[in-house]
Design an enzyme around this catalytic site. Structure first.
Site, PDB file in Angstrom:
ATOM      1  N   GLU A   1     -18.740   5.930   0.902  1.00 25.42           N
ATOM      2  CA  GLU A   1     -18.060   7.075   1.514  1.00 25.42           C
ATOM      3  C   GLU A   1     -17.460   7.976   0.441  1.00 25.42           C
ATOM      4  OE1 GLU A   1     -13.551   6.099   2.653  1.00 25.42           O
ATOM      5  OE2 GLU A   1     -14.987   4.986   3.852  1.00 25.42           O
TER       6      GLU A   1
ATOM      7  N   LYS B   1       5.542  -5.850  -5.292  1.00 30.67           N
ATOM      8  CA  LYS B   1       6.942  -5.688  -5.710  1.00 30.67           C
ATOM      9  C   LYS B   1       7.271  -6.600  -6.894  1.00 30.67           C
ATOM     10  CE  LYS B   1       8.668  -3.983  -1.284  1.00 30.67           C
ATOM     11  NZ  LYS B   1       9.663  -4.149  -0.191  1.00 30.67           N
TER      12      LYS B   1
ATOM     13  N   GLY C   1      -9.441   3.185  -7.590  1.00 31.29           N
ATOM     14  CA  GLY C   1      -8.322   2.368  -8.042  1.00 31.29           C
ATOM     15  C   GLY C   1      -8.734   1.382  -9.108  1.00 31.29           C
ATOM     16  N   GLY C   2      -7.784   0.566  -9.504  1.00 29.11           N
ATOM     17  CA  GLY C   2      -7.987  -0.348 -10.602  1.00 29.11           C
ATOM     18  C   GLY C   2      -9.057  -1.386 -10.346  1.00 29.11           C
TER      19      GLY C   2
ATOM     20  N   GLY D   1     -12.665   4.282   6.027  1.00 30.89           N
ATOM     21  CA  GLY D   1     -13.974   3.677   6.235  1.00 30.89           C
ATOM     22  C   GLY D   1     -14.011   2.183   6.054  1.00 30.89           C
TER      23      GLY D   1
ATOM     24  N   GLY E   1     -14.335   1.792  -3.638  1.00 27.56           N
ATOM     25  CA  GLY E   1     -13.279   2.768  -3.427  1.00 27.56           C
ATOM     26  C   GLY E   1     -12.733   3.248  -4.764  1.00 27.56           C
TER      27      GLY E   1
END
Length: 434
Positions: free
Chosen positions: A241, A364, A220-221, A339, A218
């Site tokens: 995907e 957080k 991101g980091g 997905g 995917g």
């Protein structure tokens, strides 16, 4: 036939193009970097000026073009948004009840469009036309071909910056009712700064991926860190995907050459792409790359045709039995199923495959554990515990398949941040998991 003449006969202004859209229509629009910004602006303007009294619109991953046009406060009483995957652009609209949300597996959405939705209009962004009359959906093939097939009215926004991508990405000029030209830069997604946890998980996950494997990453980091840690691997394949920048690095370095793929050997497959200008240029007319509808790339039996398919996805919280909530914070819709479940099923069914769900141990600023005794009330189970295979945090990797509830709880507590482990153990005993 002279397709350039046919193209010219259908070429018009955005204002004239959206005048073809009947009032009360249901419109499917291109998603992510495939948003057609000129058409969206014209639709919003027509709504402001009384040309529409009621429209329904939908897509996955609306981005900046939607936010500044059809999501404007002065048109949301006319244009009713039905989200298929919440993003920063429409998340607040859903929370406030201004927009609605439609749950769906990503691979099923083309079928939902053709069989279960009364779609009237499709608006898409495409590449320049070729001498055979074809334009490419480029970065957003995903659900657009189904929308085009179902819609009564199809309007294409031609953008010379949209890459021409091989595969099942083509739209013929004969399939559209009107075209506009709007050569604006495609949306660029910034690369997130790497966290210490990203590097740790990247190394852990890369160590779980054998040479010759086929990967789905995917954005991101964590996926970026995984790709960085894969630079010493050999003969990887790509079946994903979403195509992202880190995959360009793997291909150009020779790491991801696709030679050992057992499904579409020698090709990298995706359904949609988003990232940098460099990536868009890499995709353009690249014979190694193929884009296909998401009903093909994300269909679990197709995913499973790739031996050693490794999928890497993320989650918001995981309970002690292994249930993963990856799309809501309690009752608040934060994203969507997308997905993740498609690849959890497909990768596990692949010969030698692994489905990996990765998460930071805390949220957080370290005050909240992402491993929880039970999911937050109202949380959506994105990947059921029966489908969860490997889970990874910065503290390690654990396989949940074949494990009892007690063994799962022990494994997940080991992945939790040390400061929460005693509390989680006590809660597991109260729940009689331990």
């Amino acid at each position: 036939m002279n397709y350039e003449q046919l193209f010219q006969s259908k070429l018009c202004s955005a204002t004239d193009a959206v005048s073809l859209i009947p009032d009360h229509s249901f419109i499917v629009q291109g998603m992510a970097t495939g948003e057609p910004p000129g058409l969206l602006e014209a639709i919003a303007d027509r709504a402001r000026n009384g040309g529409f009294t009621d429209l329904r619109m939908t897509a996955l991953l609306p981005m900046a073009a939607s936010a500044r046009t059809i999501f404007s406060d002065d048109v949301t009483d006319i244009i009713h948004w039905e989200s298929l995957f919440a993003t920063g652009a429409d998340r607040n609209l859903i929370a406030e009840g201004i927009a609605s949300f439609s749950p769906a597996f990503f691979h099923q959405i083309p079928r939902l469009i053709t069989e279960f939705m009364d779609v009237n209009v499709a608006i898409v962004c495409v590449s320049r036309i070729d001498r055979h009359g074809y334009m490419s959906l480029g970065t957003s093939v995903d659900v657009n071909k189904a929308a085009i097939a179902k819609a009564d009215v199809v309007i294409a926004e031609v953008n010379e910056n949209m890459p021409r991508v091989h595969g099942d990405s083509w739209v013929h000029i004969s399939e559209v009712d009107a075209v506009i030209q709007n050569n604006v830069p495609l949306t660029v997604l910034p690369t997130p700064p790497e966290k210490e946890e990203d590097s740790a998980m990247g190394e852990i996950i890369a160590g779980m991926i054998p040479n010759g494997a086929c990967i789905q990453l995917g954005i991101g980091g964590v996926p970026n860190a995984v790709a960085k840690s894969l630079m010493g691997h050999q003969n990887l394949g790509i079946h994903t995907e979403m195509f992202v920048d880190s995959m360009v690095d793997l291909v150009e370095s020779g790491v991801a050459n696709g030679t050992q793929k057992t499904f579409h050997a020698g090709k990298a497959l995706y359904a949609f792409a988003a990232g940098s200008q460099r990536m868009y240029e890499f995709l353009d007319d690249n014979p190694y790359i193929e884009a296909h509808p998401v009903s093909y790339t994300n269909y679990p039996p197709n995913i499973a045709k790739n031996d050693n398919q490794i999928s890497v996805n993320s989650t918001i919280e995981v309970d002690l039995t292994g249930q993963c909530c990856s799309e809501s914070i309690g009752i608040q819709q934060f994203s969507g199923t997308g997905g993740q479940h498609d690849y959890a099923r497909g990768a596990f069914d692949s010969k030698g495959g692994k489905s990996i769900i990765a998460f930071y141990s805390t949220a957080k600023s370290g005050t909240v554990s992402r491993v929880v005794p039970t999911l937050t009330p109202g949380a959506v189970v994105t990947t059921p515990r029966n489908d969860v295979h490997w889970v990874v945090s910065e503290f390690g990797a654990e396989n949940l398949k074949g494990k009892t509830t007690a063994a799962r709880a022990e494994a997940l507590i080991r992945l939790a941040h040390p400061k929460f482990r005693d509390q989680l153990t006590a809660e597991a005993k109260k729940l009689r998991y331990l």
